[in-house]
Design an enzyme around this catalytic site. Structure first.
Site, PDB file in Angstrom:
ATOM      1  N   GLY A 135       0.814  -1.211   0.000  1.00 12.99           N
ATOM      2  CA  GLY A 135       0.000   0.000   0.000  1.00 12.99           C
ATOM      3  C   GLY A 135       0.845   1.257   0.000  1.00 12.99           C
ATOM      4  N   CYS A 136       0.391   2.265   0.749  1.00 11.83           N
ATOM      5  CA  CYS A 136       1.070   3.567   0.768  1.00 11.83           C
ATOM      6  C   CYS A 136       2.500   3.476   1.256  1.00 11.83           C
ATOM      7  CB  CYS A 136       0.289   4.544   1.646  1.00 11.83           C
ATOM      8  SG  CYS A 136      -1.402   4.856   1.092  1.00 11.83           S
ATOM      9  N   ALA A 137       2.819   2.472   2.081  1.00 18.03           N
ATOM     10  CA  ALA A 137       4.169   2.352   2.632  1.00 18.03           C
ATOM     11  C   ALA A 137       5.198   1.925   1.591  1.00 18.03           C
ATOM     12  CB  ALA A 137       4.181   1.362   3.792  1.00 18.03           C
ATOM     13  N   MET A 330       3.053   5.379   5.778  1.00 18.99           N
ATOM     14  CA  MET A 330       2.293   4.376   6.520  1.00 18.99           C
ATOM     15  C   MET A 330       1.478   3.531   5.557  1.00 18.99           C
ATOM     16  SD  MET A 330       3.094   6.952   8.520  1.00 18.99           S
ATOM     17  CE  MET A 330       1.884   8.185   8.070  1.00 18.99           C
TER      18      MET A 330
END
Length: 344
Positions: A135-137, A330
């Site tokens: 994901g965003c991480a 995150m």
């Protein structure tokens, strides 16, 4: 890092137009839809980019159609980013020894790196590593993994690429809070970096991550017959505010650094409230993460690609990347990912 680049699809979505279209779709079906109206202003986003025009989102689409669009547009954006980075670094595709490609908004087998190899003349022995699910991480974690691979082969050139087509996950028949709020936040984009052990440029001096126990429901996908549905908790800013400081300080201490010694911050702008929380944790005044806020306002949250847009803006901004800077993002897990960059 010897080169960075970004790319976005051609359709521009203006926040006011999105808000009006979403109201047309959901207001008749959601009795208290008016309570969502402030989200579009509070998001602090003016424009986003999409691989599909706004009208496309007003109709239902199946998983097969969405994923075919994902493969088509993700490959095209990666080709653009790759060409821009090669030109910036003065390299050709045959100079690249390894490809790491991160994406979590669609499924591709053969993977996106293999598809990209059919578009550009990479060597047939190039090392490939597709990464899914961070994901965003992934913007920070993927950069760190790529650096570790490059460090293991001194002198080799490794290319890290990220592409996320978040808009394709919107479902017109899903009136959940997460799906509606997502229409105010997410956009499409791609970015990348070329790393090697030789030459000038910002160096990755350390990396780490922290995954909190019992946090699997904070962020991720709900998989349905019509595609991937976004799932994220409204508690994310609070989690950052109350849980981030301890693992962050531990990471910095493990790498011989402290917040007071840092010269700058390259943070994933997950949303305006996320940036508010991060500024508090980092000891910055409100609005202190100015570059991240500028990227959010112009492009929205493009998941893993967004932090690399911030990195690219810092490197190519006035003065460039100087001193010791912290990267953060995150993602699902729930995980915080950290990296330290150093430059003279």
């Amino acid at each position: 890092i010897v080169a960075t680049a970004t790319a976005v699809p051609r359709h521009v979505l203006h926040q006011a137009e999105v808000a009006a279209r979403v109201a047309e779709i959901f207001a008749p079906e959601v009795p208290d839809f008016a309570r969502f109206a402030p989200v579009y202003v509070n998001a602090a986003i003016d424009t986003r980019h999409s691989c599909m025009p706004l009208d496309w989102y007003a109709r239902p689409h199946g998983f097969a159609e969405r994923n075919a669009l994902y493969i088509e547009h993700a490959t095209a954006l990666l080709e653009t980013v790759t060409a821009r980075m090669l030109a910036e670094a003065g390299l050709d595709a045959g100079s690249i020894d390894g490809l790491v490609v991160a994406s979590s908004t669609g499924i591709a087998t053969p993977s996106l790196d293999a598809l990209l190899m059919e578009c550009l003349p990479f060597r047939r022995d190039v090392a490939r590593l597709p990464v899914f699910g961070l994901g965003c991480a992934a913007g920070v974690t993927g950069l760190a993994r790529t650096a570790q691979l490059a460090e293991a082969r001194p002198g080799a050139y490794y290319m890290f690429l990220v592409v996320e087509l978040c808009g394709l996950t919107f479902r017109v028949n899903d009136s959940s809070k997460s799906n509606i709020v997502a229409t105010a936040l997410f956009g499409d984009g791609a970015a990348g970096a070329i790393l090697t052990t030789e030459g000038d440029g910002a160096a990755l001096a350390g990396a780490g991550e922290h995954t909190w126990p019992g946090s699997l429901e904070v962020m991720g996908w709900r998989v349905g017959g019509d595609g991937l549905g976004v799932q994220f908790s409204e508690d994310i800013p609070r989690l950052i505010d109350t849980k981030m400081a301890v693992p962050l300080r531990r990471f910095l201490a493990d790498n011989g650094a402290s917040l007071a010694e840092l010269d700058g911050f390259i943070c994933h702008p997950g949303g305006a409230k996320v940036l508010d929380a991060l500024e508090g944790v980092l000891g910055l005044p409100p609005g202190g993460l100015a570059v991240a806020r500028g990227v959010l306002r112009r492009y929205g949250n493009m998941s893993a690609a967004t932090v690399l847009f911030v990195l690219d803006a810092v490197i190519k901004g006035e003065g460039g990347l100087r001193g010791r800077q912290l990267m953060t993002a995150m993602g699902p897990g729930f995980t915080a990912s950290f990296a330290l960059l150093e430059a003279e």
